[in-house]
Structures are given as C-alpha cells and as structure tokens.
Design an enzyme around this catalytic site. Structure first.
Site, PDB file in Angstrom:
ATOM      1  CG  HIS A 103      -1.890   1.134   1.247  1.00 11.28           C
ATOM      2  ND1 HIS A 103      -3.240   0.947   1.430  1.00 11.28           N
ATOM      3  CD2 HIS A 103      -1.740   2.480   1.089  1.00 11.28           C
ATOM      4  CE1 HIS A 103      -3.865   2.101   1.390  1.00 11.28           C
ATOM      5  NE2 HIS A 103      -2.959   3.060   1.180  1.00 11.28           N
ATOM      6  CG  ASP A 118      -1.716   4.835   3.972  1.00  9.05           C
ATOM      7  OD1 ASP A 118      -1.766   5.186   2.779  1.00  9.05           O
ATOM      8  OD2 ASP A 118      -2.530   5.230   4.831  1.00  9.05           O
ATOM      9  CG  HIS A 141      -4.961   2.255   5.737  1.00  9.24           C
ATOM     10  ND1 HIS A 141      -6.305   2.305   6.015  1.00  9.24           N
ATOM     11  CD2 HIS A 141      -4.807   2.923   4.571  1.00  9.24           C
ATOM     12  CE1 HIS A 141      -6.915   2.981   5.064  1.00  9.24           C
ATOM     13  NE2 HIS A 141      -6.033   3.365   4.175  1.00  9.24           N
ATOM     14  CG  HIS A 191      -9.932   4.641   3.306  1.00  7.39           C
ATOM     15  ND1 HIS A 191      -8.734   5.308   3.445  1.00  7.39           N
ATOM     16  CD2 HIS A 191     -10.714   5.080   4.331  1.00  7.39           C
ATOM     17  CE1 HIS A 191      -8.790   6.107   4.500  1.00  7.39           C
ATOM     18  NE2 HIS A 191      -9.991   5.995   5.044  1.00  7.39           N
ATOM     19  CG  HIS A 228      -0.793   7.138  -0.980  1.00  6.59           C
ATOM     20  ND1 HIS A 228      -2.012   7.343  -1.597  1.00  6.59           N
ATOM     21  CD2 HIS A 228      -1.063   6.432   0.141  1.00  6.59           C
ATOM     22  CE1 HIS A 228      -2.974   6.790  -0.865  1.00  6.59           C
ATOM     23  NE2 HIS A 228      -2.428   6.221   0.194  1.00  6.59           N
TER      24      HIS A 228
HETATM   25  O1  DOR Z   1      -3.515   9.508   5.625  1.00  7.55           O
HETATM   26  C1  DOR Z   1      -3.839   9.203   4.492  1.00  7.55           C
HETATM   27  N1  DOR Z   1      -3.256   9.760   3.418  1.00  7.55           N
HETATM   28  N2  DOR Z   1      -4.844   8.330   4.325  1.00  7.55           N
HETATM   29  C2  DOR Z   1      -5.335   8.064   3.117  1.00  7.55           C
HETATM   30  O2  DOR Z   1      -6.241   7.275   3.040  1.00  7.55           O
HETATM   31  C3  DOR Z   1      -4.843   8.776   1.919  1.00  7.55           C
HETATM   32  C4  DOR Z   1      -3.483   9.249   2.105  1.00  7.55           C
HETATM   33  C5  DOR Z   1      -3.055  10.263   1.063  1.00  7.55           C
HETATM   34  O3  DOR Z   1      -3.265  10.014  -0.125  1.00  7.55           O
HETATM   35  O4  DOR Z   1      -2.462  11.277   1.433  1.00  7.55           O
HETATM   36 ZN    ZN Z   2      -3.388   5.047   1.566  1.00 12.60          ZN
END
Ligand code: DOR
Ligand code: ZN
Length: 372
Positions: free
Chosen positions: A40, A274, A201, A163, A42
């Site tokens: 997971h 995450d 998460h 999520h 980003h």
């Molecule tokens: O804290 C988070 N940041 N939770 C999420 O679900 C998305 C993520 C983000 O893309 O910044």
């Molecule tokens: Zn995430």
C-alpha cells in the site's frame, strides 16, 4: 511483550527458516530478509513522484500503487500511463515493479474490470468511500452502485482494497472504522462471499479481530506508524501534524492489538506502509492534509515494532511472503539486511519546487538501519 527478542546469539549466524540473525561483531545485530514488498503506497505524480520513488525502490521490490491522483486513476488506460511514468522516474539502477490499482467509482463497469484483469499490470481495485480521505471525492457513494464491477471482481479473483471508514460526519472519527465493518464490510461479504478483500491500513482491535476470523479471502495491511504510535503522538506537547493520517491513530489498546496481529504468524496480515507524502506546507497549516511519509525508513520502523513485540523472527513473513501469497504473485528473489544501529532521521527531504517533505519522526533517532 515479555518474550525475548532472540535467544542469545554468541557468534556467527542463527538461521530460523530463511531468516537470519547475525552478530558480525560485538554489539551489532543484523537481520536478513527476503526482499520485501509494500502492499500500500502513495507515489503521487510528476516532481513529487520523482522525489519519493527512490526511497521505496531502495526498500521494496514491488509496491501496490494507490490511484488517488487528481484526476483519479479510474481506467486501465490511465493506470497504464501512470505505470509508465513511474517506470520512467525510477533511478537507473533500481529494480522495482509498480503493481497498479484502479480507483473504484459508482460508474466502474464490469468491462473495465475485465480489461483490468486482462492487462496483467492492474492487480487490485481501490475502494474510497466518497469523502473519506485525501482525493476521495470521486469515490464510491453507495457500494450497491458498484455491484456489476464487484461481481466481476469476485468472479475473476481481483482483490478489492478497502479504505475502511464510513464518512457520516455524525459518526465519531475514532469509530469510523468499527462502524464500517458493521455497516459496509460485513454486508458486502454476505452479498459477495467470494470477493477477495484487503482491509487496508487497519487501525483497531475490531478490524484485526474481524480479519482474523474472516475467510481466507480477507486479509489486511498494517502500517508501521499504527504499530508504533497511539493517538497521544498527535498531541505530544502540542499538535503534531506529521502524525496525522487517515484512519487516524487510535488508543494504545488498539495499537497493541495491531502489533499482536502483525506478529501473530497469521498469513492474513502483511506490510503496507501507506506512506503518503504531502508538502510540509500542506501539513503545517490550519487544515493540514492527512498522511505520514514513512518510505524513507519503512523497514527500520517495522523492525522497531517487531522487536518491541519480541517477534523479529516474524518480520520476514509479514514483510516478504504473506502479501505476495495473498496476491498470488511469486515471492521475490534476493535479500536485504538491517542492522541494529541508531541514527537520526533527516529533518526534511527535498520534494517539489519550493516545498520540502517532512518524514515521520523527522530529526529523531531510529534504532535500525537498512544496509546499502
Ligand atoms: O492519511 C492518508 N493519506 N490516508 C489516506 O487514506 C490517503 C493518504 C493520502 O493520499 O495522502
Ligand atoms: Zn493510503
């Protein structure tokens, strides 16, 4: 908690299955793991992508890439383009495979799911309840609207990455995951009992228990920060925006339950950082963004958590095997080594023009180091 980290190691190497503990010299402990994956992650796009990708590529062989860009990655064509941009942004020597996801919307068709399966590079579909978190406004307003897509995913075995929070503002922020289980996830699995789901998460005892008692088709990722911190970290001497993420950190009882789940030996729990970069300016402001940037030192943070639980011998399965097995992908070749050595995390990192990135625990010590 009372269990020892390891039986005392005098010299040389102790092998537990494929996992090795060595003490190359007095007072140095090393652990060697099969190359892990991040289930997971980003990565963003453009300059931000180029800034953060090298950290993940150094730590992980593969990562499941979240589709919450602007605009979101809702089609296989867009996922293919994003995948190419990620591969182009990789440092020359890096070996890293992005595993792409589609962003589920009320309009995702069964045809798009079939194209995703046929693509070979889309490995899952992400459910953001509309309004739940960063860039989720195009997400799902009502899962019933997605039933054709979900039916096709169930048929094809393509995982849904949830999520897991309800978005009703009347529900207390700290209860939104628990309520999601009762009002969304359980009914969904009752309707689609064969659907493969990763509860992403997870942050609560209830989620850990739900996953542990569900069928083989349900698994979960756990972040390093939810294993290491409880909600006090958000308010330690003042508001700490770099510890703010969604789902938000919970009470200590929940952190302990997550640590028990991660170190239980259950194959249903696996690593998902995450790691979610936001410019420092977007975090340190009146209404700061949710997300903790942990990619810089992800494995080191997980090693701290597993060591704390006396379960370093279970880190390899959590980090390197369980996720691959759930996704029905081969386990990685090769290995990496962590050394027990305290170092100080940088106070900030380069990010985009005119903006910097603050890693979780910036400027503070960490007790493991990934060796080059
Ligand atoms: O804290 C988070 N940041 N939770 C999420 O679900 C998305 C993520 C983000 O893309 O910044
Ligand atoms: Zn995430």
């Amino acid at each position: 908690m009372a269990r020892k980290v390891f039986p005392p190691v005098s010299a040389g190497s102790v092998a537990v299955d494929r996992f090795h503990v060595t003490r190359p010299e007095m007072n140095t402990m090393r652990i060697t793991l099969a190359r892990p994956d991040d289930w997971h992650l980003h990565l963003r796009d453009g300059q931000a992508l180029r800034a953060v990708l090298p950290y993940s590529a150094r730590q992980f062989a593969r990562a499941v890439i979240m589709p919450n860009l602007r605009p979101p990655v809702t089609t296989v064509a867009a996922a293919g383009d994003y995948r190419r941009r990620i591969l182009e942004a990789l440092p020359d020597e890096a070996r890293f495979e992005p595993l792409m996801t589609l962003y589920l919307t009320d309009d995702t068709s069964a045809d798009e799911i079939r194209r995703a399966v046929d693509s070979g590079f889309v490995k899952a579909v992400k459910l953001y309840p509309a309004g739940a978190t960063t860039h989720s406004d195009a997400g799902v307003t009502d899962l019933d609207r997605c039933d054709a897509a979900l039916a096709e995913m169930e048929r094809a075995g393509l995982p849904l990455l949830a999520h897991g929070e309800v978005t009703d503002p009347a529900i207390d922020l700290f209860d939104r995951e628990r309520v999601f289980i009762e009002t969304v996830l359980q009914p969904l699995l009752a309707r689609r009992p064969g659907l493969r789901v990763v509860f992403e998460h997870i942050t609560t005892k209830e989620a850990a228990e739900f996953v542990a008692s569900a069928g083989e088709n349900v698994a979960a990722t756990i972040t390093a920060h939810h294993l290491l911190y409880n909600r006090n970290a958000l308010f330690a001497g003042g508001v700490r925006p770099h510890y703010y993420c969604l789902p938000v950190l919970k009470r200590e009882t929940h952190r302990r339950a997550l640590l028990r789940a991660a170190t239980s030996g259950s194959r249903k729990f696996f690593l998902g950082t995450d790691s979610a970069p936001h410019a420092r300016r977007a975090k340190e402001t009146a209404c700061g963004c949710a997300g903790c940037f942990t990619a810089l030192s992800a494995l080191e943070l997980y090693a701290e958590a597993f060591e704390q639980a006396g379960a370093l011998d279970r880190l390899e399965a959590f980090a390197s095997f369980n996720g691959a097995d759930f996704y029905r992908l081969p386990r990685n070749q090769g290995s990496l080594t962590l050394e027990k050595r305290t170092w100080t995390l940088p106070a900030s990192l380069p990010y985009t023009d005119g903006d910097e990135l603050t890693p979780l625990r910036a400027g503070e010590p960490i007790s493991w180091k990934l060796l080059a």
